[in-house]
Design an enzyme around this catalytic site. Sequence first.
Site, PDB file in Angstrom:
ATOM      1  N   HIS A   1     -15.084  61.246  20.269  1.00  0.00           N
ATOM      2  CA  HIS A   1     -16.044  61.880  21.174  1.00  0.00           C
ATOM      3  C   HIS A   1     -16.125  63.381  20.860  1.00  0.00           C
ATOM      4  CE1 HIS A   1     -15.070  58.502  24.247  1.00  0.00           C
ATOM      5  NE2 HIS A   1     -16.317  58.334  23.877  1.00  0.00           N
TER       6      HIS A   1
ATOM      7  N   CYS B   1     -10.561  62.941  29.480  1.00  0.00           N
ATOM      8  CA  CYS B   1     -10.982  61.534  29.648  1.00  0.00           C
ATOM      9  C   CYS B   1     -10.543  60.937  30.970  1.00  0.00           C
ATOM     10  CB  CYS B   1     -10.402  60.667  28.540  1.00  0.00           C
ATOM     11  SG  CYS B   1     -10.525  61.344  26.892  1.00  0.00           S
TER      12      CYS B   1
HETATM   13  N1  GLY Z   1      -9.500  53.977  24.331  1.00  0.00           N
HETATM   14  C1  GLY Z   1     -10.537  54.841  24.711  1.00  0.00           C
HETATM   15  C2  GLY Z   1     -11.790  54.530  24.030  1.00  0.00           C
HETATM   16  O1  GLY Z   1     -11.746  54.122  22.886  1.00  0.00           O
HETATM   17  O2  GLY Z   1     -12.841  54.645  24.572  1.00  0.00           O
END
Ligand code: GLY
Length: 258
Positions: free
Chosen positions: A164, A251
């Site tokens: 991300h 996150c």
């Molecule tokens: N484990 C977090 C993701 O891959 O979105």
Amino acid sequence: MINSFTTAIVRLPSPEMVNGLTSANLGRPDYTLALIQHQRYISALETCGLTVKVLEANNRYPDSVFIEDVALCTPACAVITNPGAASRKGETEGMKVVLSAYYQNIEHIQNPGTLEAGDVMMVGSHYYIGLSDRTNRQGADQLIQILRRYGMSGSAVPLKDVLHLKTGVSYLENNSLLVSGEFIDLPEFKKFKRIVVPANEAYAANSLWINGTVLVPEGFPETRANIETAGYTVLEVDLSEFRKLDGGLSCLSLRLPV
Ligand code: GLY
């Protein structure tokens, strides 16, 4: 303009988290330790002045503890996303009800657009949107249209190496960016004061500014020192079990800006 935050929303880890998506090669998470680390994470948010709403674990979705990805919270509206990972799509269920307690305006990213909000970095009223394996151009364009309707703006940043956008770059307010890897020399980010994360501490690029304090993952001393030298108060949080699932500090929560 400096954003500030009053509220965070987190979701408790499910025992199913051990089956979450990962590319990390760091082994299987220890669920008991993850619960302890998650509680300490909540305490760190509270230390930064946030009221924390804790949602129950969702055993149907191993990655649902990474609640940041399912909604973008702006001062004017919330946007429920459409995760690009097939196993995460259903994580948005129930979020409209949760967010309705805080927002009158709730928008949605819709197929064929996909977007995970770990790919969205708020800088004042502008939002950088990473184009990744999880967030596609249509998703980014939909978000930009939504932001414009509320007097905000967005722009897309193609990603190369990271999961991300915020895996590799974090905004620390005060025109300052914590940058690693592919973002160190990115033309879009040259206008910011940049704090460079060394390659061997890349995980610490996902740090979290909250109301003047920077949460930094435990175990990255050079990055911690560089952030402190830049004038910030630092709070370390151990996230070893979430790192095993490619998850970081941002996150694990939705932060609601005012
Ligand atoms: N484990 C977090 C993701 O891959 O979105």
